[in-house]
Design a protein around this motif. Structure first.
Motif, mmCIF file in Angstrom:
data_model
loop_
_atom_site.group_PDB
_atom_site.id
_atom_site.type_symbol
_atom_site.label_atom_id
_atom_site.label_comp_id
_atom_site.label_asym_id
_atom_site.label_seq_id
_atom_site.Cartn_x
_atom_site.Cartn_y
_atom_site.Cartn_z
ATOM 1 N N ARG A 7 0.849 -1.192 0.000
ATOM 2 C CA ARG A 7 0.000 0.000 0.000
ATOM 3 C C ARG A 7 0.884 1.242 0.000
ATOM 4 N NH1 ARG A 7 -2.562 0.317 6.194
ATOM 5 N NH2 ARG A 7 -0.656 1.068 7.240
ATOM 6 N N LEU A 8 0.315 2.352 -0.478
ATOM 7 C CA LEU A 8 0.972 3.651 -0.439
ATOM 8 C C LEU A 8 0.222 4.539 0.538
ATOM 9 C CD1 LEU A 8 1.678 4.389 -4.231
ATOM 10 C CD2 LEU A 8 3.162 3.268 -2.562
ATOM 11 N N VAL A 9 0.979 5.208 1.422
ATOM 12 C CA VAL A 9 0.332 6.054 2.423
ATOM 13 C C VAL A 9 1.004 7.422 2.472
ATOM 14 C CG1 VAL A 9 -0.312 4.060 3.831
ATOM 15 C CG2 VAL A 9 1.831 5.270 4.305
ATOM 16 N N ASP A 10 0.255 8.402 3.028
ATOM 17 C CA ASP A 10 0.814 9.740 3.190
ATOM 18 C C ASP A 10 1.512 9.846 4.546
ATOM 19 O OD1 ASP A 10 -1.176 10.017 5.111
ATOM 20 O OD2 ASP A 10 -2.494 11.207 3.824
ATOM 21 N N GLU A 11 1.922 11.064 4.914
ATOM 22 C CA GLU A 11 2.673 11.256 6.155
ATOM 23 C C GLU A 11 1.838 10.946 7.394
ATOM 24 O OE1 GLU A 11 4.188 15.200 6.001
ATOM 25 O OE2 GLU A 11 5.710 14.727 4.498
ATOM 26 N N SER A 12 0.533 10.928 7.232
ATOM 27 C CA SER A 12 -0.354 10.597 8.353
ATOM 28 C C SER A 12 -0.749 9.126 8.357
ATOM 29 C CB SER A 12 -1.614 11.473 8.301
ATOM 30 O OG SER A 12 -1.274 12.845 8.393
ATOM 31 N N ASN A 13 -0.072 8.364 7.498
ATOM 32 C CA ASN A 13 -0.309 6.924 7.402
ATOM 33 C C ASN A 13 -1.687 6.581 6.842
ATOM 34 O OD1 ASN A 13 1.566 4.771 7.915
ATOM 35 N ND2 ASN A 13 0.045 3.877 9.280
ATOM 36 N N ARG A 14 -2.212 7.468 6.029
ATOM 37 C CA ARG A 14 -3.495 7.223 5.367
ATOM 38 C C ARG A 14 -3.248 6.859 3.907
ATOM 39 N NH1 ARG A 14 -5.982 12.886 7.351
ATOM 40 N NH2 ARG A 14 -4.134 13.437 6.158
ATOM 41 N N ALA A 15 -4.019 5.920 3.397
ATOM 42 C CA ALA A 15 -3.858 5.488 2.008
ATOM 43 C C ALA A 15 -4.053 6.659 1.062
ATOM 44 C CB ALA A 15 -4.850 4.378 1.690
ATOM 45 N N VAL A 16 -3.189 6.788 0.069
ATOM 46 C CA VAL A 16 -3.289 7.884 -0.897
ATOM 47 C C VAL A 16 -4.212 7.486 -2.038
ATOM 48 C CG1 VAL A 16 -0.975 8.707 -0.326
ATOM 49 C CG2 VAL A 16 -1.274 7.102 -2.232
ATOM 50 N N GLU A 17 -4.719 8.472 -2.739
ATOM 51 C CA GLU A 17 -5.576 8.219 -3.897
ATOM 52 C C GLU A 17 -4.718 7.752 -5.068
ATOM 53 O OE1 GLU A 17 -7.801 11.702 -4.745
ATOM 54 O OE2 GLU A 17 -8.807 11.757 -2.785
#
Length: 494
Positions: A329-339
């Protein structure tokens, strides 16, 4: 029994290994590694995860020692054959290895230290005989198998502990994805203290019942001769090796070039990894060989995770799609999945992921999310289903010649030099090496780069040492006093 050893019983008369000392069958490998395992046990029933460090040249002896350690219930700690003594001592002390196995070439380097520390000392040669002294232990898959060292964002390398189950998953995933069979023949030109050489080449081949040639030291002419003689049909290397092969090929006569190019028609698979492959090298190699190199992505901590397909479209500049049994998976700096289409950090989950950093529980915890995903630190984007690497979230990791190198580790060594006041180490783009290790130095007086190179090579492995230096009056820093690495990189382009 560990699954890796199955073919040594299923195909006893099949050739397993060919090196400069001879040709060895699977039966020979099985019996010799059994004998060495019993010798390691020395009357014990099980090594019980004792760490066994070994410094042995690539070939039959290397595999004998590695398999013997595993069969005896030990944890294998491969030492780099190019490391200077300080780097070797760090690994020996960090792992707490009580047994050290060496080839005769490395006796002088290590013997004094090992004997002073009262560790068990074993020298192995092609003619060494080890008496099989009894029953070998039954080693379960959840036990520790190997510790490999990798540079991280801290200044000192970390030991990556994998279990037998982890290694089995890493190998079987590649057997399935790249369609290994017992008919395959490959050559190992990669270092055997890294996952690329140990897992992707040697272990995948031996798991499959294939044959492994060892080309050591690396000889481009010898590699081309293996192709011409149709002795190999699977080839794996890092971009730097492909660059050197291209240089050698360009020096051949037209008849030689034609002979080499024709031989590539019998090769089924060519792979590049461990560093980004420059498109120019990809295109040049394709013009020579007719092969569009398969690029893939992995790390010491995870084995291989993403790969261009064996059958299907391979895209230059892309690392491909997740391998079987690997969740990505790819996530942002807040550990949320990116679009879709947005960059994010690659995170990995699955049975191929390592167990822990040896003796470093805090570093281990920081490397995983609360829900068990391993944080690679690499930034990527998905485009039409294919992953493309954008870079690292830390400028302190340099990928050069297939190695992942910590700039902080090199800086720590450079600062020990009496004439260096301060320094900053960065990676600058280079077609041959991917990134070239470069050092910006603030010095006390005139400094000879030649003398500096000689000195630093006594302190650390040659592949980590800077290939380019620049003397500066001061290093660029931000308001907090931290060196701005991107500005340092810019200094080398002025």
């Amino acid at each position: 029994m560990i699954s890796l050893f199955n073919q040594s019983k299923n195909l006893p008369q099949k050739t397993a290994i060919i090196d400069h000392t001879g040709t060895f069958t699977y039966q020979h490998l099985n019996e010799r590694s059994n004998d060495f395992a019993a010798y390691l046990l020395d009357g014990k029933s099980d090594l019980n995860d004792a760490r066994v460090a070994f410094m042995v040249n690539p070939g039959m002896d290397y595999v004998t020692v590695q398999w013997g350690i595993w069969k005896a219930g030990g944890i294998a700690v491969p030492l780099s054959i190019s490391y200077p003594l300080p780097s070797l001592i760090y690994v020996l002390e960090d792992t707490g290895a009580d047994i050290v196995v060496v080839g005769p070439e490395f006796e002088e380097l290590l013997q004094s230290y090992v004997l002073e520390k009262e560790k068990r000392w074993i020298v192995i040669t092609a003619n060494s005989e080890f008496e099989n002294q009894g029953q070998l232990p039954d080693v379960s898959g959840d036990r520790g198998a190997m510790i490999l060292y990798t540079s991280g964002t801290t200044s000192l390398p970390k030991g990556v502990l994998t279990t037998h189950d982890t290694i089995e998953s890493q190998i079987s995933t590649l057997i399935q994805a790249w369609e290994w069979t017992e008919e395959d023949r490959t050559v190992c030109v990669l270092p055997l203290h890294h996952v690329h050489g140990i897992i992707n080449v040697v272990s995948c081949a031996l798991w499959s019942g294939a044959t492994v040639y060892f080309n050591y030291p690396f000889d481009p002419d010898g590699i081309f001769q293996l192709f011409v003689e149709e002795k190999i049909n699977v080839f794996m290397a890092v971009p730097t090796i492909y660059f050197k092969l291209i240089q050698t090929f360009d020096g051949y006569s037209e008849d030689q070039k034609q002979e080499v190019s024709n031989s590539f028609k019998k090769v089924r698979l060519m792979i590049s990894g461990s560093a980004a492959l420059p498109v120019s090298v990809m295109e040049k190699w394709q013009s020579i060989s007719g092969h569009y190199l398969l690029e893939r992505y992995g790390m010491t901590e995870i084995g291989m995770a993403i790969s261009n397909p064996y059958r299907g479209e391979r895209r230059a500049g892309f690392i491909g799609q997740p391998l079987p049994k690997v969740e990505v998976r790819l996530v942002d700096e807040s550990n949320r999945a990116v679009e879709n289409g947005q960059p994010g950090e690659i995170q990995i989950k699955g049975p191929s992921v390592f167990k822990e950093y040896w003796g470093k529980p805090e570093a281990t915890a920081k490397s995983f999310t609360l829900d068990g995903w391993f944080k690679t630190g690499d930034i990527a984007v998905v485009e039409e289903g294919y992953f493309r690497i954008l870079g690292r979230d830390s400028v302190d990791i340099i990928k050069s010649g297939g190695y992942k190198i910590s700039a902080l580790e090199i800086e720590e060594v450079l600062r020990k030099h009496p004439e260096i006041k301060d320094c900053a180490v960065v990676g600058i783009l280079n077609e041959e090496w991917g990134e070239l290790v470069a050092g910006a130095l603030v010095v006390n007086s005139i400094l000879s780069f030649s003398d500096l190179n000689q000195w630093i090579r006594t302190q650390m492995p040659a592949y980590k040492t800077p290939k380019k230096y620049l003397i500066v009056d001061e290093l660029p820093r931000n308001a907090m006093g931290k060196v701005v690495k991107n500005e340092v990189k810019g200094l080398f382009s002025n």
